[in-house]
Design an enzyme around this catalytic site. Sequence first.
Site, PDB file in Angstrom:
ATOM      1  N   GLU A 102     -31.343 -59.696 -20.985  1.00 60.58           N
ATOM      2  CA  GLU A 102     -31.693 -58.299 -20.683  1.00 60.58           C
ATOM      3  C   GLU A 102     -31.102 -57.772 -19.369  1.00 60.58           C
ATOM      4  O   GLU A 102     -31.830 -57.517 -18.401  1.00 60.58           O
ATOM      5  CB  GLU A 102     -33.212 -58.126 -20.665  1.00 60.58           C
ATOM      6  CG  GLU A 102     -33.878 -58.380 -21.999  1.00 60.58           C
ATOM      7  CD  GLU A 102     -35.317 -57.871 -22.060  1.00 60.58           C
ATOM      8  OE1 GLU A 102     -35.833 -57.389 -21.038  1.00 60.58           O
ATOM      9  OE2 GLU A 102     -35.923 -57.946 -23.143  1.00 60.58           O
TER      10      GLU A 102
ATOM     11  N   GLU B   1     -36.116 -62.588 -28.722  1.00 57.93           N
ATOM     12  CA  GLU B   1     -37.509 -62.532 -28.247  1.00 57.93           C
ATOM     13  C   GLU B   1     -38.253 -61.494 -29.060  1.00 57.93           C
ATOM     14  O   GLU B   1     -37.709 -60.435 -29.373  1.00 57.93           O
ATOM     15  CB  GLU B   1     -37.596 -62.084 -26.779  1.00 57.93           C
ATOM     16  CG  GLU B   1     -37.301 -63.120 -25.747  1.00 57.93           C
ATOM     17  CD  GLU B   1     -37.497 -62.590 -24.326  1.00 57.93           C
ATOM     18  OE1 GLU B   1     -38.322 -61.680 -24.115  1.00 57.93           O
ATOM     19  OE2 GLU B   1     -36.797 -63.097 -23.428  1.00 57.93           O
TER      20      GLU B   1
HETATM   21  C1  NOJ Z   1     -38.490 -59.805 -21.829  1.00 54.39           C
HETATM   22  C2  NOJ Z   1     -38.167 -60.874 -20.814  1.00 54.39           C
HETATM   23  O1  NOJ Z   1     -36.988 -61.504 -21.177  1.00 54.39           O
HETATM   24  C3  NOJ Z   1     -39.273 -61.903 -20.663  1.00 54.39           C
HETATM   25  O2  NOJ Z   1     -38.965 -62.692 -19.568  1.00 54.39           O
HETATM   26  C4  NOJ Z   1     -40.616 -61.205 -20.538  1.00 54.39           C
HETATM   27  O3  NOJ Z   1     -41.641 -62.110 -20.283  1.00 54.39           O
HETATM   28  C5  NOJ Z   1     -40.872 -60.424 -21.792  1.00 54.39           C
HETATM   29  N1  NOJ Z   1     -39.856 -59.394 -21.883  1.00 54.39           N
HETATM   30  C6  NOJ Z   1     -42.255 -59.763 -21.846  1.00 54.39           C
HETATM   31  O4  NOJ Z   1     -42.361 -58.791 -20.892  1.00 54.39           O
END
Ligand code: NOJ
Length: 445
Positions: free
Chosen positions: A166, A356
């Site tokens: 991200e 994710e």
């Molecule tokens: C995306 C991130 O990559 C991760 O580290 C984070 O915990 C999650 N979003 C949830 O916010």
Amino acid sequence: MKGSDFGNDFLWGVAIAAQQNEGAYNIDGRGLSIWDVFARKQGKIKNGDKPSHACDFYHRYKDDILLAKALGFKVFRFSISWTRILPEGTGRVNKAGIAFYHKVIDECLELGMIPFVTLYHWDLPYELEKEGGWTSHLMLKWFSRFVTVCAHEYGDKVKNWIVLNEPMGFTTLGYMIGKHAPGRLGIDNFLPAVHNAAMAQAEGGRIIRTEVKDAYIGTCFSCSEIMPYSDKEADVKAANRMDILLNRLFIEPSLGLGYPHEEGFNLTDRIHLHNKAWKYTERMKFDFDFIGIQNYFALTVKHNPIIPYIQASEVSAIKRKVPHTAFGWEINADSFYKMVKRFSAYEGVKDVIITEGGAFFKDHLVNGVVNDAERIQYFQDYLEALLRAKGEGVKVKGYFAWTLMDNFEWAEGFKVRFGLVHVDFKTQLRTIKNSGYWFRKLMNS
Ligand code: NOJ
């Protein structure tokens, strides 16, 4: 919906990240990261939480990987802490750090799990931040060295690589609005950080391609469907600006399209002018084998002249009285479906992996049980939406749940829990939530 509907070769995975899980912040020669230092400053992290010990994955990795295996996952996604490998960010290599990830990788392989390695999941070495961090033009050199060391060390065993996690998230939150480490603010930090991240994304891909035989290489993009609050022209334009920033800023350069540009949107002018973008279009491009999609919420925005550059602000899901997680993030599986379709439709995108997906709900551990029915419903709806996209021809190769266990949720600290497994941060006791059992049943069906 059955697990087999996704196909026998579907990659069911679970993801974690070094800074959020490992703890052991000062053990075996690890250097400090920007998050270790940021967390020490008053008021930066909720409840004054610090990632120093987190879930102690550093010492418990065997049990935790076994847990992921027992839940039925085939893929274990984790990130490499740059400061364990190179405590000063560059220069000297730390043998103990190298050894740790060999152990993690070996454990996965012995259990028959596929390791997916993220090279950068937000934990920049603090020593590099002192020299400018992501705003420095030296970043490309520093990052290349880190990637090269990792590729040489682990390339024989690890074939699946994710370059950045991200980039929109860490540049905006860390270098524009200062909510995340290193806590920098303003456009003059943001613009170079964006450019160095866009360059590092492609360069990291090239290094892995050269150094690792048969590598399968990707990078992860956050994305959100952006809806205008009304059909007034000002709101529609505000939504478009937000869309450029949140959805297009990193994927388009990676595909060779250069930075997005919109007449009348001064932020895109600034990006172009600052980075003399035309010069770099080729270097920001890399032929990724897959893209990672991470969609946590849909956003509704309206025109707001007070907000610099973007002139748009969110109208919250809570205010609009639509379904939302305990974070206030809008739950909208249909909008997830649309983003998967949209990102996969870009020319040049090959495979897609949901690297994710998950949600925070208030969990209650009662007599050894966490009945997180809302999280189960969330996964059910999002996976059905994904199946719909897959049925329509999108090359979705896998879905990685975020996250194996409750962990350090950045500026929100430890109270915001995304895990399939509950963690008692005092005793480090793990308790599988009902969503974990649900996943196991689904993947076996
Ligand atoms: C995306 C991130 O990559 C991760 O580290 C984070 O915990 C999650 N979003 C949830 O916010």
